[in-house]
Design a protein around this motif. Sequence first.
Motif, PDB file in Angstrom:
ATOM      1  N   GLN A  32       0.721  -1.315   0.124  1.00 38.89           N
ATOM      2  CA  GLN A  32       0.062   0.046   0.063  1.00 38.89           C
ATOM      3  C   GLN A  32       0.886   1.230   0.107  1.00 38.89           C
ATOM      4  OE1 GLN A  32      -2.453  -0.070   3.494  1.00 38.89           O
ATOM      5  NE2 GLN A  32      -4.005  -1.586   2.560  1.00 38.89           N
ATOM      6  N   ARG A  33       1.963   1.389   0.824  1.00 37.89           N
ATOM      7  CA  ARG A  33       2.761   2.305   1.048  1.00 37.89           C
ATOM      8  C   ARG A  33       3.529   2.665  -0.381  1.00 37.89           C
ATOM      9  NH1 ARG A  33       4.869   4.941   5.669  1.00 37.89           N
ATOM     10  NH2 ARG A  33       6.725   6.126   5.166  1.00 37.89           N
ATOM     11  N   GLU A  34       3.945   1.318  -0.983  1.00 39.57           N
ATOM     12  CA  GLU A  34       4.587   1.650  -2.195  1.00 39.57           C
ATOM     13  C   GLU A  34       3.811   2.398  -3.469  1.00 39.57           C
ATOM     14  OE1 GLU A  34       6.271  -1.374  -5.710  1.00 39.57           O
ATOM     15  OE2 GLU A  34       6.462  -1.996  -3.556  1.00 39.57           O
ATOM     16  N   ILE A  35       2.492   1.716  -3.306  1.00 45.36           N
ATOM     17  CA  ILE A  35       1.566   2.319  -4.366  1.00 45.36           C
ATOM     18  C   ILE A  35       1.231   3.957  -4.040  1.00 45.36           C
ATOM     19  CG2 ILE A  35      -0.711   2.146  -5.282  1.00 45.36           C
ATOM     20  CD1 ILE A  35      -0.484  -1.038  -4.989  1.00 45.36           C
ATOM     21  N   ALA A  36       1.099   4.141  -2.760  1.00 40.63           N
ATOM     22  CA  ALA A  36       0.788   5.561  -2.430  1.00 40.63           C
ATOM     23  C   ALA A  36       1.883   6.497  -2.731  1.00 40.63           C
ATOM     24  CB  ALA A  36       0.283   5.619  -0.903  1.00 40.63           C
ATOM     25  N   SER A  37       3.081   6.164  -2.528  1.00 42.12           N
ATOM     26  CA  SER A  37       4.157   6.843  -2.689  1.00 42.12           C
ATOM     27  C   SER A  37       4.411   7.306  -4.270  1.00 42.12           C
ATOM     28  CB  SER A  37       5.536   5.983  -2.430  1.00 42.12           C
ATOM     29  OG  SER A  37       6.496   6.823  -2.518  1.00 42.12           O
ATOM     30  N   LYS A  38       4.213   6.321  -5.052  1.00 45.75           N
ATOM     31  CA  LYS A  38       4.039   6.595  -6.421  1.00 45.75           C
ATOM     32  C   LYS A  38       3.190   7.589  -6.897  1.00 45.75           C
ATOM     33  CE  LYS A  38       5.880   2.128  -8.183  1.00 45.75           C
ATOM     34  NZ  LYS A  38       5.742   0.720  -8.753  1.00 45.75           N
ATOM     35  N   GLY A  39       2.006   7.434  -6.215  1.00 41.87           N
ATOM     36  CA  GLY A  39       0.865   8.523  -6.534  1.00 41.87           C
ATOM     37  C   GLY A  39       1.422  10.021  -6.178  1.00 41.87           C
ATOM     38  N   GLY A  40       1.897   9.905  -4.877  1.00 41.29           N
ATOM     39  CA  GLY A  40       2.229  11.305  -4.568  1.00 41.29           C
ATOM     40  C   GLY A  40       3.427  11.933  -5.142  1.00 41.29           C
ATOM     41  N   LYS A  41       4.466  11.208  -5.743  1.00 37.73           N
ATOM     42  CA  LYS A  41       5.537  11.670  -6.600  1.00 37.73           C
ATOM     43  C   LYS A  41       5.049  12.120  -7.750  1.00 37.73           C
ATOM     44  CE  LYS A  41       9.151   8.611  -4.385  1.00 37.73           C
ATOM     45  NZ  LYS A  41       9.939   7.530  -4.232  1.00 37.73           N
ATOM     46  N   ALA A  42       4.038  11.273  -8.639  1.00 36.85           N
ATOM     47  CA  ALA A  42       3.693  11.648  -9.777  1.00 36.85           C
ATOM     48  C   ALA A  42       2.896  12.873  -9.516  1.00 36.85           C
ATOM     49  CB  ALA A  42       2.564  10.697 -10.167  1.00 36.85           C
ATOM     50  N   ALA A  43       1.850  13.214  -8.641  1.00 37.03           N
ATOM     51  CA  ALA A  43       1.366  14.578  -8.386  1.00 37.03           C
ATOM     52  C   ALA A  43       2.204  15.513  -8.223  1.00 37.03           C
ATOM     53  CB  ALA A  43       0.298  14.139  -7.192  1.00 37.03           C
ATOM     54  N   GLN A  48       5.109  15.560  -9.640  1.00 39.18           N
ATOM     55  CA  GLN A  48       5.908  16.147 -10.835  1.00 39.18           C
ATOM     56  C   GLN A  48       4.817  16.693 -11.826  1.00 39.18           C
ATOM     57  OE1 GLN A  48       7.209  12.172 -11.984  1.00 39.18           O
ATOM     58  NE2 GLN A  48       9.314  12.652 -11.381  1.00 39.18           N
ATOM     59  N   LYS A  49       3.695  16.166 -11.722  1.00 40.59           N
ATOM     60  CA  LYS A  49       2.520  17.107 -12.339  1.00 40.59           C
ATOM     61  C   LYS A  49       2.404  18.291 -12.242  1.00 40.59           C
ATOM     62  CE  LYS A  49      -2.159  15.734 -14.453  1.00 40.59           C
ATOM     63  NZ  LYS A  49      -3.117  14.962 -14.101  1.00 40.59           N
ATOM     64  N   GLY A  50       2.664  18.836 -10.884  1.00 35.92           N
ATOM     65  CA  GLY A  50       2.130  20.196 -10.322  1.00 35.92           C
ATOM     66  C   GLY A  50       0.768  20.005  -9.562  1.00 35.92           C
ATOM     67  N   THR A  51       0.069  19.104  -9.450  1.00 36.12           N
ATOM     68  CA  THR A  51      -1.261  18.935  -9.053  1.00 36.12           C
ATOM     69  C   THR A  51      -1.286  18.573  -7.401  1.00 36.12           C
ATOM     70  OG1 THR A  51      -1.516  16.656  -9.821  1.00 36.12           O
ATOM     71  CG2 THR A  51      -2.310  18.434 -11.387  1.00 36.12           C
ATOM     72  N   ALA A  52      -0.199  18.337  -6.845  1.00 37.31           N
ATOM     73  CA  ALA A  52      -0.249  17.938  -5.589  1.00 37.31           C
ATOM     74  C   ALA A  52      -0.611  19.118  -4.818  1.00 37.31           C
ATOM     75  CB  ALA A  52       1.154  17.299  -5.006  1.00 37.31           C
ATOM     76  N   HIS A  53      -0.993  18.771  -3.443  1.00 40.24           N
ATOM     77  CA  HIS A  53      -1.593  20.051  -2.500  1.00 40.24           C
ATOM     78  C   HIS A  53      -0.243  20.163  -1.631  1.00 40.24           C
ATOM     79  CE1 HIS A  53      -3.994  22.111   0.179  1.00 40.24           C
ATOM     80  NE2 HIS A  53      -3.373  21.658   1.049  1.00 40.24           N
ATOM     81  N   GLU A  54       0.005  21.446  -1.521  1.00 36.64           N
ATOM     82  CA  GLU A  54       1.037  21.713  -0.626  1.00 36.64           C
ATOM     83  C   GLU A  54       0.337  22.422   0.545  1.00 36.64           C
ATOM     84  OE1 GLU A  54       4.632  23.062  -2.505  1.00 36.64           O
ATOM     85  OE2 GLU A  54       4.629  21.687  -3.988  1.00 36.64           O
ATOM     86  N   TRP A  55       0.717  22.251   1.743  1.00 39.72           N
ATOM     87  CA  TRP A  55       0.051  22.772   2.875  1.00 39.72           C
ATOM     88  C   TRP A  55       0.504  24.187   2.967  1.00 39.72           C
ATOM     89  CZ3 TRP A  55      -3.817  20.409   5.876  1.00 39.72           C
ATOM     90  CH2 TRP A  55      -4.098  19.158   5.531  1.00 39.72           C
TER      91      TRP A  55
END
Length: 99
Positions: free
Chosen positions: A16-27, A29-36
């Motif tokens: 689960q952690r491995e898959i979630a990490s990939k999603g966070g990294k991709a977001a 890179q794409k510039g769509t990740a939320h930054e607090w």
Amino acid sequence: MAKEDRGFASMDRAKQREIASKGGKAAHQKGTAHEWTSEEARDAGRKGGIASHQRRREMQSSGGSDSSRSTESDENAQNRESEDRTSNFGGSERENSDR
């Protein structure tokens, strides 16, 4: 395949952690990740603290007779914290020093 053997929740924690990490990294890179912002993080921490204390009070109130004393002291502490936060937003210096 059995129903309980499907999906993300049935995987072990490492997978689960491995898959979630990939999603966070991709977001990111794409510039769509939320930054607090610091304000968002502070608000989230406050809400988490309130929820945590509320659960503790609920657990204590369903317990023995000593729980009422603990609950009362927790509520008093929370009220004092609330007063401390609001004391910076007006009132005379004398009013604020009483707290």
